[in-house]
Design a protein around this motif. Sequence first.
Motif, mmCIF file in Angstrom:
data_model
loop_
_atom_site.group_PDB
_atom_site.id
_atom_site.type_symbol
_atom_site.label_atom_id
_atom_site.label_comp_id
_atom_site.label_asym_id
_atom_site.label_seq_id
_atom_site.Cartn_x
_atom_site.Cartn_y
_atom_site.Cartn_z
ATOM 1 N N TYR A 170 -34.874 -4.853 3.126
ATOM 2 C CA TYR A 170 -34.261 -3.533 3.108
ATOM 3 C C TYR A 170 -35.251 -2.533 2.536
ATOM 4 O O TYR A 170 -36.070 -2.869 1.674
ATOM 5 C CB TYR A 170 -32.980 -3.536 2.251
ATOM 6 C CG TYR A 170 -31.821 -4.243 2.926
ATOM 7 C CD1 TYR A 170 -31.752 -5.631 2.953
ATOM 8 C CD2 TYR A 170 -30.815 -3.515 3.555
ATOM 9 C CE1 TYR A 170 -30.712 -6.281 3.596
ATOM 10 C CE2 TYR A 170 -29.776 -4.150 4.195
ATOM 11 C CZ TYR A 170 -29.729 -5.538 4.216
ATOM 12 O OH TYR A 170 -28.690 -6.170 4.853
ATOM 13 N N GLN A 225 -35.582 1.310 0.719
ATOM 14 C CA GLN A 225 -34.828 2.327 -0.005
ATOM 15 C C GLN A 225 -35.763 3.440 -0.446
ATOM 16 O O GLN A 225 -36.672 3.217 -1.250
ATOM 17 C CB GLN A 225 -34.113 1.735 -1.214
ATOM 18 C CG GLN A 225 -33.213 2.731 -1.941
ATOM 19 C CD GLN A 225 -32.535 2.136 -3.165
ATOM 20 O OE1 GLN A 225 -33.076 1.252 -3.818
ATOM 21 N NE2 GLN A 225 -31.335 2.622 -3.470
ATOM 22 N N GLY A 240 -33.592 7.815 -4.362
ATOM 23 C CA GLY A 240 -32.339 8.556 -4.338
ATOM 24 C C GLY A 240 -31.453 8.254 -3.151
ATOM 25 O O GLY A 240 -30.370 8.835 -3.039
ATOM 26 N N GLY A 241 -31.911 7.373 -2.267
ATOM 27 C CA GLY A 241 -31.137 7.090 -1.063
ATOM 28 C C GLY A 241 -30.494 5.724 -1.074
ATOM 29 O O GLY A 241 -30.573 4.988 -2.057
ATOM 30 N N ALA A 242 -29.846 5.404 0.027
ATOM 31 C CA ALA A 242 -29.205 4.104 0.191
ATOM 32 C C ALA A 242 -30.188 3.106 0.790
ATOM 33 O O ALA A 242 -31.039 3.487 1.597
ATOM 34 C CB ALA A 242 -27.991 4.238 1.097
ATOM 35 N N PRO A 243 -30.093 1.834 0.418
ATOM 36 C CA PRO A 243 -30.906 0.821 1.104
ATOM 37 C C PRO A 243 -30.536 0.757 2.578
ATOM 38 O O PRO A 243 -29.355 0.837 2.938
ATOM 39 C CB PRO A 243 -30.529 -0.475 0.380
ATOM 40 C CG PRO A 243 -29.971 -0.052 -0.941
ATOM 41 C CD PRO A 243 -29.282 1.251 -0.668
ATOM 42 N N PHE A 284 -36.894 -4.313 -0.605
ATOM 43 C CA PHE A 284 -36.171 -5.407 -1.233
ATOM 44 C C PHE A 284 -36.047 -6.581 -0.268
ATOM 45 O O PHE A 284 -35.678 -6.383 0.894
ATOM 46 C CB PHE A 284 -34.753 -4.977 -1.624
ATOM 47 C CG PHE A 284 -34.696 -3.902 -2.659
ATOM 48 C CD1 PHE A 284 -34.786 -2.560 -2.302
ATOM 49 C CD2 PHE A 284 -34.546 -4.226 -3.998
ATOM 50 C CE1 PHE A 284 -34.731 -1.558 -3.263
ATOM 51 C CE2 PHE A 284 -34.489 -3.235 -4.964
ATOM 52 C CZ PHE A 284 -34.585 -1.904 -4.593
#
Lengths: 115, 111
Positions: free
Chosen positions: B35, B37, B40-43, B87
């Motif tokens: 993933y 990211q 400040g954002g979403a994965p 990740f």
Amino acid sequence: DAGVIQSPRHEVTEMGQEVTLRCKPISGHNSLFWYRQTMMRGLELLIYFNNNVPIDDSGMPEDRFSAKMPNASFSTLKIQPSEPRDSAVYFCASLDEAGGRRELFFGEGSRLTVL
Amino acid sequence: GQSLEQPSEVTAVEGAIVQINCTYQTSGFYGLSWYQQHDGGAPTFLSYNALDGLEETGRFSSFLSRSDSYGYLLLQELQMKDSASYFCAVSLNSGYSTLTFGKGTMLLVSP
């Protein structure tokens, strides 16, 4: 589909107050996850629902945390009472298992600050 | 339980190739995901390997060796926008689809 929707995006509260975070998963996804992200601990799985049933809540820190999923389109994570160490970004995610590849779709997160 | 190890930070220049490694220890391994990211954002999902070998998706490729409990993400033709955290995550063959994430690797791409 609009994706996973979380609210609120930001919450600032004082220690001892109750906090409720909300999540609407993607329609048709049967699994929903709550994660907490901090610099120190990374992305921690708090709880996982499958078909609205809690399957694994071993990551829930303590009794102050509770989560519900009353139906397939809504989940809540509640912290009562909140403490400064609960400050983090809380992500909700729903799972697409089409083709067996287990892709998580994350919401934009709820950034919680407990003063 | 499960444990995943990945470097905390990697730096590279635009146009280069970078490899981010991930080693894991778990029982009942099912698959390895990656993933991305941004701050400040979403994965967001990049790739998934359940079988040994290389999966290619545009500039990104992911590799898995189940016997070595090892995988990597390969990013080619790096661009400034690739600066982000990456990740790895393992999913288990437990009948349910939980995913456990590593601590993440911060990639810094410089001009």
